[in-house]
Design an enzyme around this catalytic site. Structure first.
Site, mmCIF file in Angstrom:
data_model
loop_
_atom_site.group_PDB
_atom_site.id
_atom_site.type_symbol
_atom_site.label_atom_id
_atom_site.label_comp_id
_atom_site.label_asym_id
_atom_site.label_seq_id
_atom_site.Cartn_x
_atom_site.Cartn_y
_atom_site.Cartn_z
ATOM 1 N N SER A 167 16.759 8.362 -22.927
ATOM 2 C CA SER A 167 16.430 9.677 -22.366
ATOM 3 C C SER A 167 17.693 10.348 -21.860
ATOM 4 O O SER A 167 18.625 9.671 -21.398
ATOM 5 C CB SER A 167 15.462 9.485 -21.197
ATOM 6 O OG SER A 167 15.339 10.687 -20.463
ATOM 7 N N TYR A 180 14.367 5.076 -13.583
ATOM 8 C CA TYR A 180 14.095 5.448 -14.986
ATOM 9 C C TYR A 180 15.426 5.649 -15.726
ATOM 10 O O TYR A 180 15.611 5.177 -16.851
ATOM 11 C CB TYR A 180 13.261 6.722 -14.967
ATOM 12 C CG TYR A 180 12.882 7.293 -16.314
ATOM 13 C CD1 TYR A 180 11.800 6.781 -17.035
ATOM 14 C CD2 TYR A 180 13.576 8.368 -16.857
ATOM 15 C CE1 TYR A 180 11.432 7.322 -18.255
ATOM 16 C CE2 TYR A 180 13.219 8.920 -18.077
ATOM 17 C CZ TYR A 180 12.148 8.393 -18.769
ATOM 18 O OH TYR A 180 11.792 8.939 -19.980
ATOM 19 N N LYS A 184 16.760 3.552 -18.878
ATOM 20 C CA LYS A 184 17.008 4.238 -20.152
ATOM 21 C C LYS A 184 18.448 4.036 -20.625
ATOM 22 O O LYS A 184 18.704 3.937 -21.825
ATOM 23 C CB LYS A 184 16.678 5.726 -20.021
ATOM 24 C CG LYS A 184 15.178 6.023 -19.920
ATOM 25 C CD LYS A 184 14.412 5.436 -21.090
ATOM 26 C CE LYS A 184 13.043 6.067 -21.293
ATOM 27 N NZ LYS A 184 12.266 5.346 -22.340
HETATM 28 P P1 NAI Z 1 3.140 9.239 -22.916
HETATM 29 O O1 NAI Z 1 2.778 8.931 -21.494
HETATM 30 O O2 NAI Z 1 2.325 10.210 -23.660
HETATM 31 O O3 NAI Z 1 3.212 7.911 -23.774
HETATM 32 C C1 NAI Z 1 3.618 6.676 -23.275
HETATM 33 C C2 NAI Z 1 2.666 5.626 -23.808
HETATM 34 O O4 NAI Z 1 3.122 4.341 -23.400
HETATM 35 C C3 NAI Z 1 1.255 5.802 -23.257
HETATM 36 O O5 NAI Z 1 0.321 5.869 -24.311
HETATM 37 C C4 NAI Z 1 1.072 4.574 -22.372
HETATM 38 O O6 NAI Z 1 -0.274 4.107 -22.295
HETATM 39 C C5 NAI Z 1 1.989 3.571 -23.046
HETATM 40 N N1 NAI Z 1 2.378 2.492 -22.147
HETATM 41 C C6 NAI Z 1 2.756 2.589 -20.843
HETATM 42 N N2 NAI Z 1 2.996 1.374 -20.326
HETATM 43 C C7 NAI Z 1 2.794 0.477 -21.336
HETATM 44 C C8 NAI Z 1 2.902 -0.932 -21.412
HETATM 45 N N3 NAI Z 1 3.258 -1.661 -20.356
HETATM 46 N N4 NAI Z 1 2.635 -1.531 -22.595
HETATM 47 C C9 NAI Z 1 2.251 -0.811 -23.683
HETATM 48 N N5 NAI Z 1 2.101 0.551 -23.653
HETATM 49 C C10 NAI Z 1 2.383 1.176 -22.482
HETATM 50 O O7 NAI Z 1 4.678 9.726 -22.874
HETATM 51 P P2 NAI Z 1 5.665 10.173 -24.053
HETATM 52 O O8 NAI Z 1 6.279 11.432 -23.639
HETATM 53 O O9 NAI Z 1 5.016 10.068 -25.362
HETATM 54 O O10 NAI Z 1 6.807 9.060 -23.914
HETATM 55 C C11 NAI Z 1 7.158 8.148 -24.942
HETATM 56 C C12 NAI Z 1 8.536 7.596 -24.640
HETATM 57 O O11 NAI Z 1 9.495 8.648 -24.718
HETATM 58 C C13 NAI Z 1 8.693 6.999 -23.250
HETATM 59 O O12 NAI Z 1 9.510 5.847 -23.314
HETATM 60 C C14 NAI Z 1 9.397 8.090 -22.483
HETATM 61 O O13 NAI Z 1 10.121 7.581 -21.380
HETATM 62 C C15 NAI Z 1 10.286 8.640 -23.554
HETATM 63 N N6 NAI Z 1 10.796 9.975 -23.311
HETATM 64 C C16 NAI Z 1 9.965 11.039 -23.402
HETATM 65 C C17 NAI Z 1 10.456 12.302 -23.188
HETATM 66 C C18 NAI Z 1 9.630 13.514 -23.366
HETATM 67 O O14 NAI Z 1 10.189 14.626 -23.284
HETATM 68 N N7 NAI Z 1 8.332 13.398 -23.603
HETATM 69 C C19 NAI Z 1 11.863 12.520 -22.771
HETATM 70 C C20 NAI Z 1 12.661 11.337 -22.759
HETATM 71 C C21 NAI Z 1 12.121 10.108 -23.008
#
Ligand code: NAI
Length: 315
Positions: A167, A180, A184
């Site tokens: 990130s 975080y 990251k």
């Molecule tokens: P989101 O919250 O929609 O998706 C994250 C998913 O990970 C969820 O479905 C959740 O249930 C699952 N999850 C959480 N803990 C878990 C565990 N212990 N085991 C298995 N699954 C688990 O969020 P998003 O935005 O799709 O994020 C995806 C990745 O991208 C994350 O790592 C986030 O930090 C990263 N990210 C996202 C950004 C954005 O702009 N959306 C920016 C920078 C990084």
């Protein structure tokens, strides 16, 4: 003001030259957000996919098998194969369980997309142990927990592609996200070393640094910015880095709303003095910081050699 998460109306091309036929991919956190879209794009292109997700809230609390199963059904409608997995990435056993799901269902694992994530934002002076440990466990240890058993298998088969999700919060810093950000940036370190250790086994490891409107960011990206950051436009970068033809390893790509760019760490030419004093550092700070002629290095030993040669040549 919050923005509606853009609709998944990204139309894949009809001809798909970059195919994933006969490949098996694990996508963690694929029950929603970015992970779901990565899983769908891989499946559209022929991969068999382990859709892992605990199905919890954004802060990692709660859990349900529903989201992972729903994505498996979406993939089935595309005519591709997938299995749901609800292990948590946050434990060693969970990581091993996810890799076992791939091995039992499909007999191998070629691709790991470390995507699962949670947010527990807190300014540093208020951060408690629970917030710190849970964020490190999911983002940083989670990638170790899943990738380690997969990497052992990839070494044996002489093939693997690993994509970690870093990130800009880690690469550049962000208020309220010390834990975080550290997790990251830790993923960048992990990826750099996986690229080095995996090289002779045809294992490549890279990071994406996405920006996308998902439930994690819908309160942050508002208005036009939120509309632009279509999460479906991150998957093409992930899939390219996960493909057999990916030529790069140990790199970080910004992926956002159709924009793709490379982040890198550069080393300035710097300043050398065999009798260096504190005052020398102060007096030469401009030269030390000067980005003209910076170098982007491949590994730690390259810096050792290069710096040694510069010191030697200067004396
Ligand atoms: P989101 O919250 O929609 O998706 C994250 C998913 O990970 C969820 O479905 C959740 O249930 C699952 N999850 C959480 N803990 C878990 C565990 N212990 N085991 C298995 N699954 C688990 O969020 P998003 O935005 O799709 O994020 C995806 C990745 O991208 C994350 O790592 C986030 O930090 C990263 N990210 C996202 C950004 C954005 O702009 N959306 C920016 C920078 C990084």
């Amino acid at each position: 003001m919050t923005t509606a998460i853009p609709k998944d109306n990204h139309q894949p091309p009809t001809a798909l030259p970059l195919s994933f036929d006969n490949r098996v991919a694990i996508v963690t956190g694929a029950g929603g957000g970015l992970g779901r879209l990565h899983a769908l794009e891989l499946a559209r292109r022929g991969a068999r996919v382990v859709v892992n997700d605990i199905g919890g809230a954004s802060d990692g609390t709660g859990g349900s098998a529903g989201p992972a199963q729903t994505v498996v059904e979406e993939i089935a409608k595309l005519g591709s194969e997938a299995v749901a997995d609800t292990n948590s990435v946050a434990t060693t056993e969970g990581g091993a369980g996810i890799v076992n799901t791939a091995l039992e269902a499909f007999g191998t694992v070629d691709i790991v997309i470390n995507n699962a994530g949670i947010l527990r934002d807190k300014s540093f002076h208020k951060l408690d142990d629970e917030q710190l440990h849970s964020v490190l466990a999911v983002h940083l240890q989670g990638a170790f927990n899943v990738t380690r058993p997969a990497f052992i298998h990839m070494r044996e088969q002489g093939y693997g592609r690993i994509v970690c999700t870093t990130s800009n919060a880690g690469l550049l810093g962000n208020f309220g996200q010390s834990h975080y950000s550290a997790a990251k940036m830790g993923l960048v370190g992990l990826t750099n070393t996986l690229a080095i250790e995996g090289a002779k086994h045809n294992i490549k490891a890279n990071c994406i640094a996405p920006m996308a409107t998902t439930r994690m960011t819908e309160a942050i990206f508002s208005g036009d910015i939120g509309d632009t950051m279509n999460p479906a436009l991150v998957a093409p970068v992930v899939c390219f880095l996960a493909h057999e033809q990916c030529p790069v390893s140990g790199e970080v790509y910004s992926a956002a709303g159709g924009s793709v760019a490379r982040f890198f760490i550069g080393l300035t030419d710097g300043y050398r003095n065999p009798n260096l004093t504190v005052e020398d550092v102060a007096a030469n700070l401009e030269k030390i910081r000067d980005e003209t002629g910076y170098k982007v290095l491949n590994d730690a030993l390259q810096e050792v050699r290069m710096t040694y040669e510069k010191i030697r040549d200067a004396s």
